[in-house]
Design an enzyme around this catalytic site. Structure first.
Site, mmCIF file in Angstrom:
data_model
loop_
_atom_site.group_PDB
_atom_site.id
_atom_site.type_symbol
_atom_site.label_atom_id
_atom_site.label_comp_id
_atom_site.label_asym_id
_atom_site.label_seq_id
_atom_site.Cartn_x
_atom_site.Cartn_y
_atom_site.Cartn_z
ATOM 1 N N ASN A 107 0.846 -1.195 0.000
ATOM 2 C CA ASN A 107 0.000 0.000 0.000
ATOM 3 C C ASN A 107 0.882 1.245 0.000
ATOM 4 O OD1 ASN A 107 0.677 -0.741 2.701
ATOM 5 N ND2 ASN A 107 -0.994 0.468 3.528
ATOM 6 N N GLU B 90 -2.976 -4.657 -3.129
ATOM 7 C CA GLU B 90 -3.460 -5.537 -4.200
ATOM 8 C C GLU B 90 -3.454 -4.824 -5.540
ATOM 9 O OE1 GLU B 90 -4.798 -4.792 -1.282
ATOM 10 O OE2 GLU B 90 -6.361 -6.195 -0.691
ATOM 11 N N CYS C 276 -10.539 -3.098 -4.521
ATOM 12 C CA CYS C 276 -9.589 -4.114 -5.021
ATOM 13 C C CYS C 276 -10.328 -5.336 -5.564
ATOM 14 C CB CYS C 276 -8.607 -4.507 -3.919
ATOM 15 S SG CYS C 276 -7.440 -3.180 -3.542
HETATM 16 N N1 THU Z 1 -5.378 -1.332 2.267
HETATM 17 C C1 THU Z 1 -4.809 -2.209 1.383
HETATM 18 O O1 THU Z 1 -3.620 -2.088 1.054
HETATM 19 N N2 THU Z 1 -5.581 -3.199 0.871
HETATM 20 C C2 THU Z 1 -6.903 -3.358 1.142
HETATM 21 O O2 THU Z 1 -7.545 -4.215 0.539
HETATM 22 C C3 THU Z 1 -7.562 -2.539 2.169
HETATM 23 C C4 THU Z 1 -6.766 -1.398 2.681
HETATM 24 C C5 THU Z 1 -4.567 -0.236 2.811
HETATM 25 C C6 THU Z 1 -4.995 1.135 2.370
HETATM 26 C C7 THU Z 1 -4.488 2.000 3.500
HETATM 27 O O3 THU Z 1 -3.156 2.347 3.233
HETATM 28 C C8 THU Z 1 -4.515 1.076 4.715
HETATM 29 O O4 THU Z 1 -4.650 -0.238 4.220
HETATM 30 C C9 THU Z 1 -5.640 1.359 5.683
HETATM 31 O O5 THU Z 1 -6.865 1.357 5.056
#
Ligand code: THU
Length: 137
Positions: free
Chosen positions: A42, A55, A93
Protein backbone atom coordinates in the site's frame (compact mmCIF):
# COMPACT_ATOMS: atom_id res chain seq x y z
CA UNK A 1 4.98 -21.72 -6.66
CA UNK A 2 3.37 -23.10 -3.51
CA UNK A 3 0.88 -21.18 -1.37
CA UNK A 4 3.56 -20.94 1.32
CA UNK A 5 6.04 -19.38 -1.11
CA UNK A 6 3.46 -16.89 -2.37
CA UNK A 7 2.58 -15.90 1.20
CA UNK A 8 6.27 -15.36 1.96
CA UNK A 9 6.46 -12.98 -1.00
CA UNK A 10 3.46 -11.02 0.30
CA UNK A 11 5.21 -10.66 3.67
CA UNK A 12 8.35 -9.40 1.89
CA UNK A 13 6.29 -6.85 -0.05
CA UNK A 14 4.71 -5.61 3.18
CA UNK A 15 8.16 -4.37 4.21
CA UNK A 16 7.91 -1.69 1.51
CA UNK A 17 4.51 -0.36 2.62
CA UNK A 18 4.32 3.41 2.70
CA UNK A 19 1.74 3.98 5.41
CA UNK A 20 2.65 7.06 7.48
CA UNK A 21 -1.03 8.02 8.00
CA UNK A 22 -2.92 4.84 8.89
CA UNK A 23 0.01 2.76 10.11
CA UNK A 24 -1.53 -0.27 8.37
CA UNK A 25 1.18 -2.05 6.43
CA UNK A 26 -0.10 -4.32 3.67
CA UNK A 27 1.64 -6.63 1.22
CA UNK A 28 0.34 -8.58 -1.76
CA UNK A 29 1.79 -11.19 -4.10
CA UNK A 30 -0.03 -11.83 -7.37
CA UNK A 31 0.67 -15.05 -9.27
CA UNK A 32 0.11 -15.24 -13.03
CA UNK A 33 -1.08 -18.46 -14.65
CA UNK A 34 2.38 -18.92 -16.14
CA UNK A 35 4.08 -18.70 -12.75
CA UNK A 36 5.29 -15.11 -12.56
CA UNK A 37 4.84 -13.15 -9.32
CA UNK A 38 4.12 -9.43 -9.05
CA UNK A 39 4.30 -7.96 -5.57
CA UNK A 40 2.69 -4.80 -4.22
CA UNK A 41 2.39 -2.73 -1.07
CA UNK A 42 0.00 0.00 0.00
CA UNK A 43 1.15 3.50 -0.87
CA UNK A 44 -0.57 6.27 1.10
CA UNK A 45 -0.79 9.97 0.35
CA UNK A 46 -1.20 13.14 2.43
CA UNK A 47 -4.35 13.86 0.41
CA UNK A 48 -5.68 10.39 1.41
CA UNK A 49 -7.69 9.88 -1.81
CA UNK A 50 -4.71 8.94 -3.98
CA UNK A 51 -3.78 6.08 -1.62
CA UNK A 52 -3.29 2.81 -3.48
CA UNK A 53 -3.90 -0.56 -1.86
CA UNK A 54 -1.30 -3.32 -1.98
CA UNK A 55 -3.46 -5.54 -4.20
CA UNK A 56 -4.01 -2.83 -6.80
CA UNK A 57 -0.32 -1.97 -6.81
CA UNK A 58 0.40 -5.60 -7.71
CA UNK A 59 -2.34 -5.74 -10.38
CA UNK A 60 -1.31 -2.46 -11.97
CA UNK A 61 2.35 -3.48 -12.05
CA UNK A 62 1.42 -6.71 -13.81
CA UNK A 63 -1.00 -5.23 -16.33
CA UNK A 64 1.39 -2.39 -17.13
CA UNK A 65 4.01 -4.98 -18.00
CA UNK A 66 1.74 -6.98 -20.28
CA UNK A 67 0.59 -9.70 -17.87
CA UNK A 68 -3.17 -10.03 -17.36
CA UNK A 69 -3.82 -13.73 -16.83
CA UNK A 70 -3.95 -14.39 -13.12
CA UNK A 71 -4.29 -17.45 -10.86
CA UNK A 72 -3.92 -16.30 -7.25
CA UNK A 73 -3.28 -13.31 -5.00
CA UNK A 74 -2.08 -13.43 -1.43
CA UNK A 75 -2.71 -10.50 0.94
CA UNK A 76 -1.20 -9.89 4.38
CA UNK A 77 -1.32 -6.84 6.59
CA UNK A 78 -1.78 -5.30 9.98
CA UNK A 79 -1.30 -2.21 12.12
CA UNK A 80 2.40 -1.33 12.32
CA UNK A 81 3.12 -4.51 10.38
CA UNK A 82 1.79 -6.78 13.11
CA UNK A 83 -0.16 -9.44 11.26
CA UNK A 84 -2.50 -10.68 13.97
CA UNK A 85 -5.49 -11.41 11.79
CA UNK A 86 -6.49 -12.13 8.20
CA UNK A 87 -6.49 -8.98 6.06
CA UNK A 88 -9.31 -9.02 3.52
CA UNK A 89 -9.25 -7.11 0.21
CA UNK A 90 -11.36 -3.95 0.11
CA UNK A 91 -14.27 -3.56 -2.30
CA UNK A 92 -12.33 -1.48 -4.78
CA UNK A 93 -9.59 -4.11 -5.02
CA UNK A 94 -12.21 -6.83 -5.45
CA UNK A 95 -13.65 -4.86 -8.36
CA UNK A 96 -10.20 -4.63 -9.95
CA UNK A 97 -9.91 -8.41 -9.56
CA UNK A 98 -13.30 -8.72 -11.29
CA UNK A 99 -11.92 -6.86 -14.28
CA UNK A 100 -9.08 -9.27 -14.91
CA UNK A 101 -9.95 -12.56 -13.22
CA UNK A 102 -12.50 -15.31 -13.57
CA UNK A 103 -14.73 -17.04 -11.00
CA UNK A 104 -12.04 -19.44 -9.83
CA UNK A 105 -9.31 -16.84 -9.19
CA UNK A 106 -7.99 -17.54 -5.70
CA UNK A 107 -7.57 -15.03 -2.87
CA UNK A 108 -5.35 -16.14 -0.02
CA UNK A 109 -5.46 -14.22 3.26
CA UNK A 110 -2.73 -15.22 5.68
CA UNK A 111 -1.61 -14.70 9.26
CA UNK A 112 1.60 -16.61 8.57
CA UNK A 113 2.99 -18.96 5.92
CA UNK A 114 1.19 -21.85 7.60
CA UNK A 115 -1.99 -20.15 8.77
CA UNK A 116 -4.11 -19.02 5.85
CA UNK A 117 -7.53 -19.20 4.20
CA UNK A 118 -8.31 -19.53 0.50
CA UNK A 119 -11.35 -17.96 -1.18
CA UNK A 120 -12.44 -17.63 -4.79
CA UNK A 121 -13.36 -14.38 -6.52
CA UNK A 122 -16.88 -15.71 -7.00
CA UNK A 123 -17.01 -16.40 -3.27
CA UNK A 124 -15.93 -12.94 -2.14
CA UNK A 125 -17.65 -10.90 -4.87
CA UNK A 126 -20.76 -12.71 -6.11
CA UNK A 127 -23.20 -11.06 -8.54
CA UNK A 128 -20.48 -8.68 -9.57
CA UNK A 129 -20.51 -5.98 -12.23
CA UNK A 130 -17.97 -6.74 -14.93
CA UNK A 131 -17.17 -6.27 -18.59
CA UNK A 132 -20.01 -8.59 -19.59
CA UNK A 133 -22.41 -5.95 -18.22
CA UNK A 134 -21.02 -3.25 -20.48
CA UNK A 135 -22.63 -3.68 -23.87
CA UNK A 136 -20.11 -1.53 -25.75
CA UNK A 137 -17.27 -3.92 -24.93
N1 THU B 1 -5.38 -1.33 2.27
C1 THU B 1 -4.81 -2.21 1.38
O1 THU B 1 -3.62 -2.09 1.05
N2 THU B 1 -5.58 -3.20 0.87
C2 THU B 1 -6.90 -3.36 1.14
O2 THU B 1 -7.55 -4.22 0.54
C3 THU B 1 -7.56 -2.54 2.17
C4 THU B 1 -6.77 -1.40 2.68
C5 THU B 1 -4.57 -0.24 2.81
C6 THU B 1 -5.00 1.14 2.37
C7 THU B 1 -4.49 2.00 3.50
O3 THU B 1 -3.16 2.35 3.23
C8 THU B 1 -4.52 1.08 4.71
O4 THU B 1 -4.65 -0.24 4.22
C9 THU B 1 -5.64 1.36 5.68
O5 THU B 1 -6.87 1.36 5.06
Amino acid sequence: MTNNELIAKAFEAMEYAYAPYSGYRVGAALLTKDGKVYTGCNIENAAFGPTNCAERTAFFKAVSEGDADFATICVVGGKDGNVGDYFYPCGVCRQVMAEFCDDSFEIIVAKSCDDYKVFTLDGILPQRFSKSNVSEV
